[in-house]
Design a protein around this motif. Structure first.
Motif, PDB file in Angstrom:
ATOM      1  N   HIS A 216       0.834  -1.206   0.000  1.00  0.00           N
ATOM      2  CA  HIS A 216       0.000   0.000   0.000  1.00  0.00           C
ATOM      3  C   HIS A 216       0.870   1.258   0.000  1.00  0.00           C
ATOM      4  O   HIS A 216       0.583   2.234  -0.719  1.00  0.00           O
ATOM      5  CB  HIS A 216      -0.924  -0.010   1.229  1.00  0.00           C
ATOM      6  CG  HIS A 216      -2.022   1.007   1.155  1.00  0.00           C
ATOM      7  ND1 HIS A 216      -1.865   2.308   1.629  1.00  0.00           N
ATOM      8  CD2 HIS A 216      -3.283   0.938   0.647  1.00  0.00           C
ATOM      9  CE1 HIS A 216      -2.980   2.972   1.428  1.00  0.00           C
ATOM     10  NE2 HIS A 216      -3.868   2.179   0.830  1.00  0.00           N
ATOM     11  N   ALA A 217       1.939   1.231   0.770  1.00  0.00           N
ATOM     12  CA  ALA A 217       2.842   2.388   0.831  1.00  0.00           C
ATOM     13  C   ALA A 217       3.520   2.631  -0.521  1.00  0.00           C
ATOM     14  O   ALA A 217       3.666   3.786  -0.955  1.00  0.00           O
ATOM     15  CB  ALA A 217       3.897   2.162   1.915  1.00  0.00           C
ATOM     16  N   ALA A 218       3.923   1.553  -1.198  1.00  0.00           N
ATOM     17  CA  ALA A 218       4.560   1.691  -2.512  1.00  0.00           C
ATOM     18  C   ALA A 218       3.592   2.277  -3.528  1.00  0.00           C
ATOM     19  O   ALA A 218       3.971   3.096  -4.388  1.00  0.00           O
ATOM     20  CB  ALA A 218       5.070   0.334  -2.993  1.00  0.00           C
ATOM     21  N   LEU A 219       2.320   1.877  -3.437  1.00  0.00           N
ATOM     22  CA  LEU A 219       1.303   2.420  -4.339  1.00  0.00           C
ATOM     23  C   LEU A 219       1.046   3.901  -4.051  1.00  0.00           C
ATOM     24  O   LEU A 219       0.766   4.676  -4.970  1.00  0.00           O
ATOM     25  CB  LEU A 219       0.009   1.620  -4.204  1.00  0.00           C
ATOM     26  CG  LEU A 219       0.065   0.188  -4.763  1.00  0.00           C
ATOM     27  CD1 LEU A 219      -1.162  -0.609  -4.324  1.00  0.00           C
ATOM     28  CD2 LEU A 219       0.164   0.204  -6.287  1.00  0.00           C
ATOM     29  N   GLU A 220       1.159   4.294  -2.792  1.00  0.00           N
ATOM     30  CA  GLU A 220       1.020   5.712  -2.441  1.00  0.00           C
ATOM     31  C   GLU A 220       2.160   6.536  -3.051  1.00  0.00           C
ATOM     32  O   GLU A 220       1.944   7.665  -3.517  1.00  0.00           O
ATOM     33  CB  GLU A 220       1.014   5.880  -0.913  1.00  0.00           C
ATOM     34  CG  GLU A 220      -0.251   5.374  -0.237  1.00  0.00           C
ATOM     35  CD  GLU A 220      -1.470   6.262  -0.518  1.00  0.00           C
ATOM     36  OE1 GLU A 220      -1.334   7.267  -1.241  1.00  0.00           O
ATOM     37  OE2 GLU A 220      -2.559   5.935  -0.014  1.00  0.00           O
TER      38      GLU A 220
END
Length: 419
Positions: free
Chosen positions: A325-329
């Motif tokens: 999720h953090a990488a997608l952010e």
């Protein structure tokens, strides 16, 4: 041995000013007595100071320089001897040595250091392919012809282990403390990566010769050379064909690749008229590439909206995977910056940071809907990152093509002139 006194006599040459001296040799500027009045450097080695190992080293140096011919390696024109000295007649390099050049300027712009490094790497690759090691590569042994330069931390004005004593120097080299390169706005990510890999204390993990020659900062493929114009012309002809066929994205990519070779071709060209003609052509290609960029961006708007919807769905499906999720952010931040017009290297760094993480996540993701979405997202981000990278290169080419960088077209010579 002639040291600080009157220079020795040679039948064919007039030795004048002393250029430098080392443990075993003194180098003089000299003129050939013939009508040509050719300027050379004469390295005078006193026989009395030579032991058996020194003689062997000198003979090896002479043998190598007799057989080596390369535009970035100093040329040995002849060698002579008498009862007191051995004389190496070498190509004269008017700019002195790199050590003096760095001291006089303190800091060098990265583009200058990169140009120098390309030439040095070209010479080292030539030697490496012939199983020859320099063994004493340092600023004092890099000669400059026309005022060109070297990356010996030339970017920071001091060596990486600057010390006040040999004891302090040894402690710094032996230390386990990680090498730190202080933050600097004029040092790119690629340059920083190369420096850290070169300064790795562990020879097992330090960058290898082959990795060094192919590193993106060294980038020998785009070094100014006789082949630069041919490569640029081939690519631009392909770009024109794609352009005429209405394949805007492919044409834009080829124009950008062609510009990466046109700029070094401009720097390599010595004739002023041909150089100006090349600059004019480059401006035309940049102008067309800018038009294509607008067309491609317009056509991409619909797909960008579709990508955004898919990315939002993927983020919702990844709330149980904080790292994903953090990488997608981070990816969303990169896209937002680009769409707001912030299409600089910072945005490209965000794309590359997110892709590095997402590729790791993809390898661990089981088959299913989320994996399919993740795969599509990675393909989309890669495409955007490549597109942005091309725009940055085009912008750099446009800037460099209009800059006066004549000193960068001169040769840098790597030499063992002072031992």
């Amino acid at each position: 041995m002639a040291g600080g006194f009157a220079p020795p006599k040679l039948a064919e040459f007039i030795l004048t000013e002393r250029l430098g001296s080392g443990t075993y040799a003194t180098v003089y500027k000299a003129y050939r007595k013939k009508d040509t009045r050719e300027v050379v450097a004469v390295k005078v080695v006193g026989k009395k100071g030579l032991n058996k190992a020194s003689v062997e080293n000198l003979l090896t140096e002479i043998e190598i320089l007799k057989t080596v011919r390369h535009p970035h390696i100093v040329q040995l024109k002849d060698f002579q001897w008498d009862s007191e000295n051995i004389y190496l007649i070498l190509e004269f390099c008017s700019g002195g040595d790199l050590s003096r050049f760095i001291r006089s300027r303190r800091l060098l712009p990265e583009r200058v250091a990169r140009s120098f490094l390309q030439q040095l790497a070209c010479a080292l690759q030539f030697l490496h392919e012939r199983n020859i090691s320099h063994l004493d590569l340092k600023p004092q042994n890099i000669l400059l012809n026309g005022g060109l330069l070297k990356l010996a931390e030339a970017l920071f004005g001091r060596p990486p282990f600057a010390s006040r004593s040999y004891t302090e120097l040894e402690e710094k080299i032996r230390s386990d403390k990680p090498i730190e390169i202080r933050p600097s706005p004029h040092v790119s990510r690629e340059c920083r990566d190369l420096l850290l890999r070169l300064l790795d204390r562990d020879p097992e993990t330090r960058i290898s010769f082959d990795e060094f020659f192919t590193h993106p900062f060294v980038d020998l493929e785009h070094m100014p050379s006789a082949g630069s114009l041919g490569r640029a012309t081939t690519l631009v002809l392909e770009a024109v064909q794609k352009d005429q066929a209405g394949e805007h994205s492919g044409a834009l990519s080829l124009y950008c690749r062609a510009l990466e070779h046109f700029v070094p071709a401009i720097h390599y060209e010595a004739d002023a008229q041909r150089k100006e003609a090349l600059r004019s052509k480059v401006k035309q290609y940049v102008s067309r590439a800018e038009e294509l960029k607008a067309l491609v961006a317009s056509g991409n708007k619909v797909s960008f909206e579709q990508d955004k919807s898919a990315r939002d769905i993927l983020k919702e499906m990844s709330r149980d995977r904080p790292r994903l999720h953090a990488a997608l952010e981070v990816a969303s931040a990169a896209v937002a910056q680009e769409e707001e017009g912030e299409d600089g290297s910072g945005t490209l760094d965000l794309y590359q940071q997110s892709l590095g993480e997402l590729l790791l996540m993809l390898a661990a993701e089981p088959q299913g809907r989320r994996r399919d979405l993740l795969h599509s997202e990675i393909k989309s981000l890669m495409s955007r990152a490549e597109y942005l990278k091309e725009q940055l290169k085009m912008r750099e080419a446009q800037t460099e093509a209009t800059m006066d960088r004549e000193p960068l077209s001169e040769s840098v010579r790597s030499s063992c002139c002072v031992q």
